[in-house]
Design a protein around this motif. Structure first.
Motif, short mmCIF file in Angstrom:
data_model
loop_
_atom_site.label_atom_id
_atom_site.label_comp_id
_atom_site.label_asym_id
_atom_site.label_seq_id
_atom_site.Cartn_x
_atom_site.Cartn_y
_atom_site.Cartn_z
N LEU A 184 59.13 80.25 -19.48
CA LEU A 184 58.22 81.38 -19.69
C LEU A 184 58.96 82.71 -19.63
O LEU A 184 58.61 83.65 -20.36
N LEU A 185 59.99 82.79 -18.80
CA LEU A 185 60.79 84.02 -18.80
C LEU A 185 61.51 84.20 -20.14
O LEU A 185 61.63 85.33 -20.63
N ILE A 186 61.94 83.09 -20.74
CA ILE A 186 62.54 83.17 -22.08
C ILE A 186 61.51 83.67 -23.08
O ILE A 186 61.79 84.53 -23.92
N VAL A 187 60.29 83.15 -22.99
CA VAL A 187 59.20 83.62 -23.88
C VAL A 187 59.00 85.12 -23.70
O VAL A 187 58.84 85.86 -24.68
N SER A 188 59.02 85.59 -22.45
CA SER A 188 58.82 87.03 -22.21
C SER A 188 59.95 87.86 -22.80
O SER A 188 59.71 88.97 -23.31
N VAL A 189 61.17 87.36 -22.75
CA VAL A 189 62.31 88.07 -23.34
C VAL A 189 62.16 88.12 -24.86
O VAL A 189 62.35 89.17 -25.49
N SER A 197 68.72 89.09 -15.48
CA SER A 197 69.12 88.68 -14.13
C SER A 197 68.09 87.72 -13.55
O SER A 197 68.46 86.72 -12.92
N SER A 198 66.82 88.00 -13.75
CA SER A 198 65.77 87.12 -13.26
C SER A 198 65.87 85.75 -13.92
O SER A 198 65.77 84.71 -13.25
N LEU A 199 66.07 85.76 -15.22
CA LEU A 199 66.20 84.49 -15.95
C LEU A 199 67.42 83.71 -15.45
O LEU A 199 67.34 82.49 -15.22
N ALA A 200 68.53 84.38 -15.24
CA ALA A 200 69.73 83.72 -14.75
C ALA A 200 69.51 83.15 -13.35
O ALA A 200 69.91 82.01 -13.06
N LEU A 201 68.86 83.90 -12.49
CA LEU A 201 68.60 83.41 -11.13
C LEU A 201 67.69 82.19 -11.15
O LEU A 201 67.93 81.22 -10.41
N VAL A 202 66.66 82.21 -11.98
CA VAL A 202 65.76 81.06 -12.07
C VAL A 202 66.52 79.86 -12.62
O VAL A 202 66.34 78.72 -12.14
#
Length: 148
Positions: free
Chosen positions: A87-92, A60-65
């Motif tokens: 970076l959120l993709i990297v974290s996933v 959800s965070s990635l989609a919102l960003v």
């Protein structure tokens, strides 16, 4: 409309980063100070509880960003929002490849069935989590810079 989206996104991502930060630097140190049987039980429960919630929160965070970056693509912070999303993709990816396999094992452990190397596995998860928290903090900082 864009301002409301940016505020909502910042709050959702910020709270997620705060939870992960708290796990790394508050909850796990408390849990690790407990007797071994209690540590195993607390980590297993935490793994089950957060393991159910965090995937939805991460995506959800990635989609919102991503939506913020797209909708605000003509604004000054669009590149920073894209970098935050990266970076959120990297974290996933880190989560799926490094942390989830350990979590899937540890959430089933009890005092009776824990493996002999459970502490080493827990420590490895903690080290990967510290790295993930660093990535998340950087993603959050980029997001905030993008929206201000």
């Amino acid at each position: 409309m864009l301002n409301a989206l940016e505020v909502f996104t910042t709050v959702v991502v910020g709270v997620m980063v705060g939870v992960e930060f708290a796990v790394a630097f508050v909850i796990n140190p408390i849990v690790n100070a407990l007797p071994d049987d209690s540590t195993v039980q607390a980590r297993a429960h935490g793994g089950r509880m957060l393991g159910a919630v965090m995937p939805v929160w991460y995506f959800s965070s990635l989609a919102l960003v991503a939506v913020c970056a797209f909708v605000g693509r003509h604004h000054h912070g669009a590149g920073l929002a894209v970098a935050s999303g990266g970076l959120l993709i990297v974290s996933v990816v880190m989560s799926v490849l490094l942390l989830v396999p350990i979590n899937n094992l540890s959430k089933t452990w009890t005092a009776e069935n824990r493996p002999a190397d459970w502490k080493q596995q827990a420590n490895r998860w903690d080290r990967y989590h510290y790295l993930r928290v660093a990535v998340l903090v950087a993603a959050f900082a980029l997001l905030v810079a993008a929206v201000v």
